[in-house]
Design an enzyme around this catalytic site. Structure first.
Site, PDB file in Angstrom:
ATOM      1  N   ARG A  67      50.904  33.194 -31.145  1.00 14.26           N
ATOM      2  CA  ARG A  67      51.246  31.895 -31.750  1.00 14.26           C
ATOM      3  C   ARG A  67      50.243  31.431 -32.787  1.00 14.26           C
ATOM      4  O   ARG A  67      50.617  30.869 -33.811  1.00 14.26           O
ATOM      5  CB  ARG A  67      51.549  30.841 -30.672  1.00 14.26           C
ATOM      6  CG  ARG A  67      50.435  30.257 -29.929  1.00 14.26           C
ATOM      7  CD  ARG A  67      50.796  30.042 -28.487  1.00 14.26           C
ATOM      8  NE  ARG A  67      50.687  31.319 -27.804  1.00 14.26           N
ATOM      9  CZ  ARG A  67      51.567  31.806 -26.961  1.00 14.26           C
ATOM     10  NH1 ARG A  67      52.621  31.113 -26.643  1.00 14.26           N
ATOM     11  NH2 ARG A  67      51.369  32.980 -26.412  1.00 14.26           N
ATOM     12  N   THR A  68      48.951  31.662 -32.543  1.00  9.83           N
ATOM     13  CA  THR A  68      47.956  31.133 -33.482  1.00  9.83           C
ATOM     14  C   THR A  68      48.099  31.797 -34.848  1.00  9.83           C
ATOM     15  O   THR A  68      48.113  31.143 -35.883  1.00  9.83           O
ATOM     16  CB  THR A  68      46.530  31.325 -32.919  1.00  9.83           C
ATOM     17  OG1 THR A  68      46.480  30.759 -31.608  1.00  9.83           O
ATOM     18  CG2 THR A  68      45.492  30.640 -33.783  1.00  9.83           C
ATOM     19  N   LYS A  95      36.501  52.168 -39.867  1.00 11.09           N
ATOM     20  CA  LYS A  95      35.601  53.181 -40.456  1.00 11.09           C
ATOM     21  C   LYS A  95      34.165  52.685 -40.444  1.00 11.09           C
ATOM     22  O   LYS A  95      33.303  53.218 -41.145  1.00 11.09           O
ATOM     23  CB  LYS A  95      36.012  53.469 -41.902  1.00 11.09           C
ATOM     24  CG  LYS A  95      37.416  54.004 -42.052  1.00 11.09           C
ATOM     25  CD  LYS A  95      37.689  54.296 -43.524  1.00 11.09           C
ATOM     26  CE  LYS A  95      39.148  54.645 -43.773  1.00 11.09           C
ATOM     27  NZ  LYS A  95      39.471  54.608 -45.187  1.00 11.09           N
ATOM     28  N   ARG A 117      39.592  35.077 -36.118  1.00 16.53           N
ATOM     29  CA  ARG A 117      39.531  35.183 -34.648  1.00 16.53           C
ATOM     30  C   ARG A 117      38.730  36.423 -34.303  1.00 16.53           C
ATOM     31  O   ARG A 117      38.973  37.505 -34.856  1.00 16.53           O
ATOM     32  CB  ARG A 117      40.942  35.280 -34.058  1.00 16.53           C
ATOM     33  CG  ARG A 117      40.926  35.660 -32.594  1.00 16.53           C
ATOM     34  CD  ARG A 117      42.247  35.499 -31.924  1.00 16.53           C
ATOM     35  NE  ARG A 117      42.555  34.100 -31.694  1.00 16.53           N
ATOM     36  CZ  ARG A 117      43.523  33.670 -30.876  1.00 16.53           C
ATOM     37  NH1 ARG A 117      44.271  34.539 -30.236  1.00 16.53           N
ATOM     38  NH2 ARG A 117      43.746  32.384 -30.718  1.00 16.53           N
ATOM     39  N   HIS A 147      37.822  26.878 -30.089  1.00 17.09           N
ATOM     40  CA  HIS A 147      39.148  27.092 -30.667  1.00 17.09           C
ATOM     41  C   HIS A 147      39.594  25.732 -31.203  1.00 17.09           C
ATOM     42  O   HIS A 147      40.461  25.066 -30.639  1.00 17.09           O
ATOM     43  CB  HIS A 147      40.086  27.616 -29.578  1.00 17.09           C
ATOM     44  CG  HIS A 147      41.383  28.181 -30.069  1.00 17.09           C
ATOM     45  ND1 HIS A 147      41.822  28.052 -31.377  1.00 17.09           N
ATOM     46  CD2 HIS A 147      42.363  28.868 -29.407  1.00 17.09           C
ATOM     47  CE1 HIS A 147      43.002  28.644 -31.488  1.00 17.09           C
ATOM     48  NE2 HIS A 147      43.347  29.145 -30.317  1.00 17.09           N
TER      49      HIS A 147
HETATM   50  C1  NCD Z   1      44.425  30.935 -26.226  1.00 19.99           C
HETATM   51  C2  NCD Z   1      43.328  31.728 -26.891  1.00 19.99           C
HETATM   52  O1  NCD Z   1      43.569  32.762 -27.505  1.00 19.99           O
HETATM   53  O2  NCD Z   1      42.213  31.251 -26.787  1.00 19.99           O
HETATM   54  N1  NCD Z   1      45.668  31.028 -26.787  1.00 19.99           N
HETATM   55  C3  NCD Z   1      45.951  30.363 -27.935  1.00 19.99           C
HETATM   56  O3  NCD Z   1      45.285  30.479 -28.938  1.00 19.99           O
HETATM   57  N2  NCD Z   1      47.005  29.525 -27.908  1.00 19.99           N
HETATM   58  C4  NCD Z   1      44.387  30.934 -24.774  1.00 19.99           C
HETATM   59  C5  NCD Z   1      44.503  32.244 -24.039  1.00 19.99           C
HETATM   60  O4  NCD Z   1      44.412  33.331 -24.591  1.00 19.99           O
HETATM   61  O5  NCD Z   1      44.694  32.150 -22.816  1.00 19.99           O
END
Ligand code: NCD
Length: 322
Positions: A67-68, A95, A117, A147
């Site tokens: 989703r992110t 690499k 991320r 986050h």
């Molecule tokens: C979370 C994450 O990746 O930190 N998900 C998200 O971004 N909606 C939570 C998770 O992975 O449980």
């Protein structure tokens, strides 16, 4: 602490978004107001706005995401930016190229905003310290550290349901708090907004020992749910645990799972939140996840306008709400 500082430029404007730790509440509300304005502007037929026309947004995801990543991609394209989804598995990272060389290479192609991320705490902050002039970094989740856009969409969702005065609210965050960047950022945001009472709950081994002293921590879920306005459930982040630390799922559900009986302990108008991905039958029963008090899919929709608001603020034509 350092991330809280370096995300602002010399004149105090937000230049990167790395953490919500010590974020001024006025700034959080301004971003949420922009999100409201964007929701109003994009809710009807006009799906695209020109705020990021001519800009390039790069999604740099070194960890899996559904989703992110999609949310950032759609948010950028609805603001008319060009979007590049950097495919780590197919890239020169395999690499041996460093993450900084990857940034430099993409900067040389005139990219303006990097959504990052990474499994290591501090990677977005490190890139922000080395980013070229005018280049913005947004943290889309680093290790168990932060986050911030998830927390912004969470407080946006709470504000829409419960109003602007957080001081009247009791909020419970339940689950694997220790490994959760979502919990850490939600705690920062809720404290910044002056939440009335913040309770966290989970097995002792999954409660962090560096919690803000204003946060009450316990392993007694029934007590935690008593009279709360908001319940936020979290997944067991097994990928961050050693195998011996992973709880048995049935036991875990019996002690820490949110089911219909337990939900009756909260206020009747309490909302149920989850950042996803959900493990149904583990931290949350399906009928609660899909029930009338759940705002889980609304969080996903809200994520889109909140991320649009963040990107517009960092590299766009400014704050629509002002
Ligand atoms: C979370 C994450 O990746 O930190 N998900 C998200 O971004 N909606 C939570 C998770 O992975 O449980």
């Amino acid at each position: 602490m350092r991330a809280a500082k370096i995300q602002f430029d010399g004149s105090g404007s937000l230049r990167h978004l790395l953490t919500l730790e010590r974020m001024p509440p006025g700034l959080i509300h301004e971003i949420l107001d922009t999100a409201e304005a964007l929701a109003a502007a994009t809710g009807g037929k006009v799906k695209k706005l020109p705020l990021l026309r001519g800009r390039t947004v790069v999604n740099l995801f070194f960890e899996p995401s559904t989703r992110t990543r999609t949310s950032f991609e759609l948010a950028a394209s609805r603001l008319s930016a060009e979007v590049v989804n950097f495919d780590v598995a197919q890239s020169s990272t395999t690499k041996g190229e460093t993450v900084l060389d990857t940034l430099r290479t993409l900067e040389a192609m005139h990219c303006d905003l990097f959504v990052v991320r990474h499994r290591e705490n501090g990677t977005p902050e490190y890139l922000a310290q080395h980013a070229g002039p005018g280049v913005a970094i947004v943290n889309a989740g680093d290790g168990n550290h932060a986050h911030p856009t998830q927390a912004l969409l969470d407080v946006y969702t709470i504000r829409r349901h419960k109003g602007f005065d957080f001081s009247q609210l009791k909020v419970a965050i339940v689950g694997d708090i220790a490994h959760s960047r979502v919990a850490r950022s939600a705690i920062h945001a809720l404290i910044a907004l002056g939440v009335g009472e913040l309770r966290v709950c989970g097995p002792a081994a999954l409660l962090p020992d560096d919690l803000d002293p204003s946060v009450a921590a316990t392993s007694d879920l029934d007590a935690v749910l008593d009279g709360v306005d908001v319940v936020m459930m979290l997944r067991l982040q097994k990928e961050r645990m050693r195998e011996t630390e992973v709880p048995d799922e049935a036991d875990y559900h019996a002690r820490y799972g949110l089911d219909r009986r337990r939900l009756t302990l909260a206020r009747p108008d309490a909302i149920v939140m989850h950042p996803g991905p959900m493990n149904r039958g583990v931290e949350i029963a399906s009928d609660v996840a899909d029930g009338p008090q759940s705002v889980i899919l609304e969080q996903v929709s809200n994520g889109l306008v909140v991320r649009m608001a963040v990107m517009a603020r960092l590299v766009g034509a400014g704050n629509l709400a002002s």
